[in-house]
Design an enzyme around this catalytic site. Structure first.
Site, PDB file in Angstrom:
ATOM      1  N   GLU A  62      17.173  15.484  13.797  1.00  0.00           N
ATOM      2  CA  GLU A  62      17.064  15.169  15.224  1.00  0.00           C
ATOM      3  C   GLU A  62      17.351  16.397  16.080  1.00  0.00           C
ATOM      4  O   GLU A  62      18.277  17.154  15.810  1.00  0.00           O
ATOM      5  CB  GLU A  62      18.075  14.077  15.622  1.00  0.00           C
ATOM      6  CG  GLU A  62      17.563  12.691  15.504  1.00  0.00           C
ATOM      7  CD  GLU A  62      18.556  11.641  15.994  1.00  0.00           C
ATOM      8  OE1 GLU A  62      18.086  10.640  16.519  1.00  0.00           O
ATOM      9  OE2 GLU A  62      19.773  11.819  15.822  1.00  0.00           O
TER      10      GLU A  62
ATOM     11  N   ARG B 178       8.074  13.768  19.942  1.00  0.00           N
ATOM     12  CA  ARG B 178       7.587  12.676  19.102  1.00  0.00           C
ATOM     13  C   ARG B 178       6.248  13.088  18.501  1.00  0.00           C
ATOM     14  O   ARG B 178       5.259  13.264  19.225  1.00  0.00           O
ATOM     15  CB  ARG B 178       7.434  11.385  19.920  1.00  0.00           C
ATOM     16  CG  ARG B 178       8.749  10.807  20.398  1.00  0.00           C
ATOM     17  CD  ARG B 178       9.613  10.409  19.221  1.00  0.00           C
ATOM     18  NE  ARG B 178      10.673   9.496  19.636  1.00  0.00           N
ATOM     19  CZ  ARG B 178      11.492   8.921  18.806  1.00  0.00           C
ATOM     20  NH1 ARG B 178      11.415   9.180  17.506  1.00  0.00           N
ATOM     21  NH2 ARG B 178      12.424   8.103  19.233  1.00  0.00           N
TER      22      ARG B 178
ATOM     23  N   SER C 159       4.587  -4.580  19.056  1.00  0.00           N
ATOM     24  CA  SER C 159       3.141  -4.620  18.855  1.00  0.00           C
ATOM     25  C   SER C 159       2.797  -5.605  17.736  1.00  0.00           C
ATOM     26  O   SER C 159       2.734  -5.240  16.563  1.00  0.00           O
ATOM     27  CB  SER C 159       2.613  -3.220  18.503  1.00  0.00           C
ATOM     28  OG  SER C 159       1.209  -3.228  18.518  1.00  0.00           O
TER      29      SER C 159
ATOM     30  N   GLU D 142      23.683   9.537  19.180  1.00  0.00           N
ATOM     31  CA  GLU D 142      22.744  10.292  20.001  1.00  0.00           C
ATOM     32  C   GLU D 142      23.341  10.853  21.285  1.00  0.00           C
ATOM     33  O   GLU D 142      22.853  11.856  21.792  1.00  0.00           O
ATOM     34  CB  GLU D 142      21.520   9.431  20.340  1.00  0.00           C
ATOM     35  CG  GLU D 142      20.649   9.154  19.133  1.00  0.00           C
ATOM     36  CD  GLU D 142      19.326   8.507  19.477  1.00  0.00           C
ATOM     37  OE1 GLU D 142      19.062   8.223  20.670  1.00  0.00           O
ATOM     38  OE2 GLU D 142      18.533   8.286  18.544  1.00  0.00           O
TER      39      GLU D 142
ATOM     40  N   GLU E 209       8.013  -5.346  13.229  1.00  0.00           N
ATOM     41  CA  GLU E 209       9.209  -4.744  13.815  1.00  0.00           C
ATOM     42  C   GLU E 209       9.689  -5.550  15.021  1.00  0.00           C
ATOM     43  O   GLU E 209       8.900  -5.986  15.851  1.00  0.00           O
ATOM     44  CB  GLU E 209       8.909  -3.312  14.259  1.00  0.00           C
ATOM     45  CG  GLU E 209      10.090  -2.641  14.935  1.00  0.00           C
ATOM     46  CD  GLU E 209       9.751  -1.269  15.512  1.00  0.00           C
ATOM     47  OE1 GLU E 209      10.691  -0.484  15.692  1.00  0.00           O
ATOM     48  OE2 GLU E 209       8.573  -1.002  15.773  1.00  0.00           O
TER      49      GLU E 209
ATOM     50  N   GLU F 145      24.047   3.920  17.222  1.00  0.00           N
ATOM     51  CA  GLU F 145      23.019   4.842  17.704  1.00  0.00           C
ATOM     52  C   GLU F 145      23.424   5.501  19.024  1.00  0.00           C
ATOM     53  O   GLU F 145      23.179   6.688  19.224  1.00  0.00           O
ATOM     54  CB  GLU F 145      21.676   4.125  17.866  1.00  0.00           C
ATOM     55  CG  GLU F 145      20.969   3.857  16.567  1.00  0.00           C
ATOM     56  CD  GLU F 145      20.471   5.110  15.859  1.00  0.00           C
ATOM     57  OE1 GLU F 145      20.269   6.163  16.505  1.00  0.00           O
ATOM     58  OE2 GLU F 145      20.279   5.044  14.632  1.00  0.00           O
TER      59      GLU F 145
ATOM     60  N   ILE G 239       0.826  -1.207   0.000  1.00  0.00           N
ATOM     61  CA  ILE G 239       0.000   0.000   0.000  1.00  0.00           C
ATOM     62  C   ILE G 239       0.858   1.253   0.000  1.00  0.00           C
ATOM     63  O   ILE G 239       0.546   2.244  -0.658  1.00  0.00           O
ATOM     64  CB  ILE G 239      -0.947  -0.003   1.220  1.00  0.00           C
ATOM     65  CG1 ILE G 239      -1.906  -1.188   1.135  1.00  0.00           C
ATOM     66  CG2 ILE G 239      -1.708   1.306   1.344  1.00  0.00           C
ATOM     67  CD1 ILE G 239      -2.730  -1.392   2.381  1.00  0.00           C
TER      68      ILE G 239
ATOM     69  N   ALA H 205      17.876   5.115  21.089  1.00  0.00           N
ATOM     70  CA  ALA H 205      17.436   4.044  20.201  1.00  0.00           C
ATOM     71  C   ALA H 205      17.417   4.550  18.770  1.00  0.00           C
ATOM     72  O   ALA H 205      17.424   5.753  18.526  1.00  0.00           O
ATOM     73  CB  ALA H 205      16.046   3.554  20.601  1.00  0.00           C
TER      74      ALA H 205
ATOM     75  N   GLU I 205      20.251  14.816  10.743  1.00  0.00           N
ATOM     76  CA  GLU I 205      19.956  16.220  10.438  1.00  0.00           C
ATOM     77  C   GLU I 205      18.584  16.663  10.933  1.00  0.00           C
ATOM     78  O   GLU I 205      18.362  17.839  11.185  1.00  0.00           O
ATOM     79  CB  GLU I 205      20.113  16.518   8.951  1.00  0.00           C
ATOM     80  CG  GLU I 205      19.010  15.977   8.069  1.00  0.00           C
ATOM     81  CD  GLU I 205      19.179  16.384   6.617  1.00  0.00           C
ATOM     82  OE1 GLU I 205      18.162  16.677   5.976  1.00  0.00           O
ATOM     83  OE2 GLU I 205      20.320  16.393   6.126  1.00  0.00           O
TER      84      GLU I 205
ATOM     85  N   ARG J  81      -5.310  -8.226   6.687  1.00  0.00           N
ATOM     86  CA  ARG J  81      -4.415  -7.757   7.747  1.00  0.00           C
ATOM     87  C   ARG J  81      -3.547  -6.651   7.167  1.00  0.00           C
ATOM     88  O   ARG J  81      -2.940  -6.827   6.107  1.00  0.00           O
ATOM     89  CB  ARG J  81      -3.501  -8.886   8.251  1.00  0.00           C
ATOM     90  CG  ARG J  81      -4.230 -10.120   8.740  1.00  0.00           C
ATOM     91  CD  ARG J  81      -4.902  -9.874  10.069  1.00  0.00           C
ATOM     92  NE  ARG J  81      -5.471 -11.109  10.578  1.00  0.00           N
ATOM     93  CZ  ARG J  81      -6.751 -11.262  10.899  1.00  0.00           C
ATOM     94  NH1 ARG J  81      -7.585 -10.259  10.762  1.00  0.00           N
ATOM     95  NH2 ARG J  81      -7.190 -12.405  11.368  1.00  0.00           N
ATOM     96  N   GLU J  82      -3.488  -5.518   7.856  1.00  0.00           N
ATOM     97  CA  GLU J  82      -2.584  -4.434   7.465  1.00  0.00           C
ATOM     98  C   GLU J  82      -1.340  -4.558   8.332  1.00  0.00           C
ATOM     99  O   GLU J  82      -1.430  -4.564   9.569  1.00  0.00           O
ATOM    100  CB  GLU J  82      -3.259  -3.076   7.647  1.00  0.00           C
ATOM    101  CG  GLU J  82      -4.406  -2.885   6.664  1.00  0.00           C
ATOM    102  CD  GLU J  82      -5.213  -1.637   6.903  1.00  0.00           C
ATOM    103  OE1 GLU J  82      -5.079  -1.030   7.988  1.00  0.00           O
ATOM    104  OE2 GLU J  82      -5.984  -1.263   6.006  1.00  0.00           O
TER     105      GLU J  82
ATOM    106  N   GLY K 178       0.182  -6.989  16.757  1.00  0.00           N
ATOM    107  CA  GLY K 178      -1.097  -6.879  16.072  1.00  0.00           C
ATOM    108  C   GLY K 178      -1.008  -6.232  14.708  1.00  0.00           C
ATOM    109  O   GLY K 178      -1.859  -6.462  13.852  1.00  0.00           O
TER     110      GLY K 178
END
Length: 177
Positions: free
Chosen positions: A138, A62, A111, A94, A117, A90, A13, A74, A136, A35-36, A113
């Site tokens: 962040e 965020r 997650s 950071e 990931e 990372e 999609i 992270a 750049e 399922r997406e 559902g």
């Protein structure tokens, strides 16, 4: 009773820089359903402990929550990149810190559902300070907290990021705190 769904068809999609979204047609007990699924290369999460036993945290805005969030350092794992190498990269980008010792704590689906990931959480110690190298786009603050303060923040509902909660709780167990 569980039922293993079979993918009958899959449609992409959306393809983005960080994630993709696909729609799968699957078999279910009563016929078919859709399922997406969010495709993501995964992330590396770092519980970095300084020599004076402080936890290195980052605070950043965020957009998904429309607020500043206090989190463990992270970032996403690049395609083909080793998760531990991503964690070390990372942390350096950071916070400026390079770990002398890195230990895998846990890998977790945040997650199940809607996303495939996988987050890989590491404990990093024997930190050597250095220069940060923010992406750049962040803008974040680097903060250090006592472990007990962060545990209290989890209990009080002040620390809402799931990867941070899991990482701190796993580190607490491993470190025997």
């Amino acid at each position: 009773m569980t039922f293993e769904e079979k993918v009958l068809d899959s449609e992409m999609i959306y393809e983005g820089a960080i994630l993709n979204l696909r729609r799968d047609k699957v078999t279910v007990r009563t016929g078919t359903a859709y399922r997406e699924i969010v495709e993501h290369n995964g992330g590396a999460v770092i519980v970095a402990i300084t020599d004076d036993d402080k936890v290195v945290m980052v605070k950043q805005y965020r957009a998904s929550t429309r607020r500043n969030m206090l989190e463990l350092p992270a970032g996403k794992i690049d395609k083909g990149e080793d998760p531990m190498a991503a964690a070390i990269r990372e942390l350096k980008e950071e916070t400026g810190y390079t770990p002398g010792k890195t230990v895998h704590l846990i890998s977790s689906y945040p997650s199940v559902g809607y996303t495939e990931e996988m987050l890989h959480i590491y404990l990093c110690t024997e930190l050597e300070p250095g220069e940060t190298h923010f992406d750049e786009n962040e803008a974040l603050d680097i903060l250090e907290y006592e472990f007990d303060t962060l545990m209290e923040m989890i209990r009080n509902g002040e620390l809402k990021d799931g990867k941070t909660q899991l990482g701190l709780l796993m580190a607490k167990q491993v470190l025997g705190l």
